[in-house]
Design a protein around this motif. Structure first.
Motif, PDB file in Angstrom:
ATOM      1  N   ILE A  81      65.958  61.081  57.534  1.00  0.00           N
ATOM      2  CA  ILE A  81      66.291  60.458  56.254  1.00  0.00           C
ATOM      3  C   ILE A  81      65.084  59.627  55.834  1.00  0.00           C
ATOM      4  O   ILE A  81      64.765  58.619  56.486  1.00  0.00           O
ATOM      5  CB  ILE A  81      67.550  59.581  56.379  1.00  0.00           C
ATOM      6  CG1 ILE A  81      68.724  60.428  56.872  1.00  0.00           C
ATOM      7  CG2 ILE A  81      67.886  58.916  55.046  1.00  0.00           C
ATOM      8  CD1 ILE A  81      69.979  59.638  57.143  1.00  0.00           C
ATOM      9  N   PRO A  82      64.369  60.021  54.791  1.00  0.00           N
ATOM     10  CA  PRO A  82      63.077  59.390  54.459  1.00  0.00           C
ATOM     11  C   PRO A  82      63.119  57.874  54.383  1.00  0.00           C
ATOM     12  O   PRO A  82      62.214  57.200  54.902  1.00  0.00           O
ATOM     13  CB  PRO A  82      62.728  60.010  53.097  1.00  0.00           C
ATOM     14  CG  PRO A  82      63.405  61.341  53.122  1.00  0.00           C
ATOM     15  CD  PRO A  82      64.684  61.137  53.880  1.00  0.00           C
ATOM     16  N   GLU A  83      64.147  57.301  53.763  1.00  0.00           N
ATOM     17  CA  GLU A  83      64.171  55.851  53.597  1.00  0.00           C
ATOM     18  C   GLU A  83      64.473  55.113  54.908  1.00  0.00           C
ATOM     19  O   GLU A  83      64.204  53.909  55.038  1.00  0.00           O
ATOM     20  CB  GLU A  83      65.200  55.435  52.541  1.00  0.00           C
ATOM     21  CG  GLU A  83      66.632  55.833  52.836  1.00  0.00           C
ATOM     22  CD  GLU A  83      66.995  57.190  52.281  1.00  0.00           C
ATOM     23  OE1 GLU A  83      68.197  57.417  52.025  1.00  0.00           O
ATOM     24  OE2 GLU A  83      66.070  58.023  52.076  1.00  0.00           O
ATOM     25  N   LEU A  84      65.003  55.826  55.917  1.00  0.00           N
ATOM     26  CA  LEU A  84      65.309  55.211  57.212  1.00  0.00           C
ATOM     27  C   LEU A  84      64.212  55.457  58.249  1.00  0.00           C
ATOM     28  O   LEU A  84      64.141  54.744  59.258  1.00  0.00           O
ATOM     29  CB  LEU A  84      66.640  55.746  57.753  1.00  0.00           C
ATOM     30  CG  LEU A  84      67.890  55.487  56.913  1.00  0.00           C
ATOM     31  CD1 LEU A  84      69.120  56.064  57.606  1.00  0.00           C
ATOM     32  CD2 LEU A  84      68.075  54.001  56.638  1.00  0.00           C
ATOM     33  N   ARG A  85      63.381  56.427  58.009  1.00  0.00           N
ATOM     34  CA  ARG A  85      62.379  56.843  59.005  1.00  0.00           C
ATOM     35  C   ARG A  85      61.490  55.700  59.488  1.00  0.00           C
ATOM     36  O   ARG A  85      61.249  55.573  60.700  1.00  0.00           O
ATOM     37  CB  ARG A  85      61.529  57.975  58.443  1.00  0.00           C
ATOM     38  CG  ARG A  85      60.510  58.539  59.434  1.00  0.00           C
ATOM     39  CD  ARG A  85      59.777  59.720  58.832  1.00  0.00           C
ATOM     40  NE  ARG A  85      60.715  60.772  58.430  1.00  0.00           N
ATOM     41  CZ  ARG A  85      60.387  61.799  57.670  1.00  0.00           C
ATOM     42  NH1 ARG A  85      59.144  61.925  57.218  1.00  0.00           N
ATOM     43  NH2 ARG A  85      61.295  62.711  57.360  1.00  0.00           N
ATOM     44  N   PRO A  86      60.966  54.822  58.620  1.00  0.00           N
ATOM     45  CA  PRO A  86      60.060  53.779  59.117  1.00  0.00           C
ATOM     46  C   PRO A  86      60.759  52.617  59.809  1.00  0.00           C
ATOM     47  O   PRO A  86      60.096  51.763  60.394  1.00  0.00           O
ATOM     48  CB  PRO A  86      59.348  53.307  57.845  1.00  0.00           C
ATOM     49  CG  PRO A  86      60.313  53.589  56.740  1.00  0.00           C
ATOM     50  CD  PRO A  86      61.040  54.839  57.149  1.00  0.00           C
ATOM     51  N   LEU A  87      62.081  52.570  59.767  1.00  0.00           N
ATOM     52  CA  LEU A  87      62.824  51.453  60.347  1.00  0.00           C
ATOM     53  C   LEU A  87      63.034  51.656  61.845  1.00  0.00           C
ATOM     54  O   LEU A  87      62.666  52.686  62.408  1.00  0.00           O
ATOM     55  CB  LEU A  87      64.168  51.298  59.637  1.00  0.00           C
ATOM     56  CG  LEU A  87      64.109  51.114  58.116  1.00  0.00           C
ATOM     57  CD1 LEU A  87      65.514  51.002  57.535  1.00  0.00           C
ATOM     58  CD2 LEU A  87      63.278  49.891  57.746  1.00  0.00           C
ATOM     59  N   THR A  88      63.640  50.672  62.502  1.00  0.00           N
ATOM     60  CA  THR A  88      63.977  50.774  63.922  1.00  0.00           C
ATOM     61  C   THR A  88      65.469  50.531  64.102  1.00  0.00           C
ATOM     62  O   THR A  88      66.168  50.105  63.179  1.00  0.00           O
ATOM     63  CB  THR A  88      63.193  49.751  64.771  1.00  0.00           C
ATOM     64  OG1 THR A  88      63.797  48.452  64.627  1.00  0.00           O
ATOM     65  CG2 THR A  88      61.727  49.688  64.358  1.00  0.00           C
TER      66      THR A  88
END
Length: 282
Positions: free
Chosen positions: A191-198
């Motif tokens: 999910i692009p908007e979740l990818r950079p999160l942890t």
């Protein structure tokens, strides 16, 4: 008196750990023969030292066989003693020796570096069984120092339950007692908007809250640990590492390790995120 024994493979971070303990106020001794432990501890006690860290390793390999017996003597004398055993994967050790251009302590025996490492693993195998194992393959020096300080500050009379997240693509931790593979669960990476999160971010927490299989996996792991922890206590274990692995060690494993740490808050718990530490996110 608190006595921390440092041992492990050459190049695995023993010197970094010893310096960290010295900074924390420990009186530190490097490369002491195992047979000299009781005499040395008695001497340091007479001088008023209450926190001591001693490195025992293959540089004095002739005395390593006596280490378990010497540790038993010290415990019988009422010494709070804990052994931390450092290790790392062989390719990592080879790279570290190549970068520092140091010779291996067993190199005088006419062996290649790889053969020296293999022989050292064999020599130290009985010692590793006596201690709390720490895999430093993926750790920075600062992370290693932090983890060592956390460990020595914990109550040695209680079992420490350590939850560690990791990424399978970076290798399974050598120090894990249990390894749970959660790669079968839904992955926020796609999910692009979740990818950079942890797994520590609220958006990821909310995402997993809507996934029943994630809750089921956590409940199953919790049930298994609650069932068997009493047995480990009866075996006088002081440390139990539960490693939770997903592909990259960023989302699923982090979230599950965090959740389990909260559910076992009534225990003595340590929480570590190997890949987030490496990326500077934790």
């Amino acid at each position: 008196m608190q006595l921390i024994l440092i041992s492990g493979l050459s190049g695995s971070g023993k010197s970094v750990a010893l310096r960290s303990l010295e900074d924390a106020g420990f009186f530190c001794v490097d490369n002491l023969p195992a047979t000299m432990l009781p005499e040395a501890v008695a001497l340091y006690h007479d001088y008023g030292y209450s926190h001591i860290a001693i490195s025992v390793d293959t540089r004095s390999h002739q005395t390593l066989g006596a280490l378990p017996q010497e540790m038993d003597k010290l415990r019988a004398a009422g010494i709070d003693i804990r052994l931390i055993f450092f290790e790392a994967k062989q390719p990592v050790l080879v790279k570290r020796f190549s970068e520092t251009r140091r010779s291996h302590p067993l190199s005088g025996m006419g062996l290649s570096l790889e053969e020296c490492i293999e022989m050292e693993m064999e020599l130290l195998a009985p010692v590793a069984e006596q201690g709390i194992r720490m895999d430093t393959s993926e750790l920075s020096a600062n992370t290693l120092k932090s983890w060592v300080r956390q460990l020595v500050e914990s109550d040695s009379s209680r079992l420490t339950l350590m939850f560690q997240s990791f990424g399978f693509k970076h290798g399974v931790p050598l120090d894990a007692d249990f390894v749970f593979d959660v790669r079968c669960l839904p992955n926020p990476h796609y999910i692009p908007e979740l990818r950079p999160l942890t797994g520590k971010d609220q958006a990821i927490i909310d995402y997993f809250a809507g996934e029943p299989k994630v809750a089921e996996m956590i409940a199953d792991i919790q049930t298994m640990l609650e069932k068997w922890l009493p047995e480990f206590r009866q075996e006088n274990r002081s440390y139990l590492t539960v490693a939770i692995g997903c592909t990259g060690g960023q989302h699923r494993s982090v979230f599950i390790a965090e959740t389990l740490a909260r559910r076992f808050a009534h225990e003595q718990v340590l929480l570590r995120h190997r890949q987030l530490q490496r990326a500077g996110c934790d």
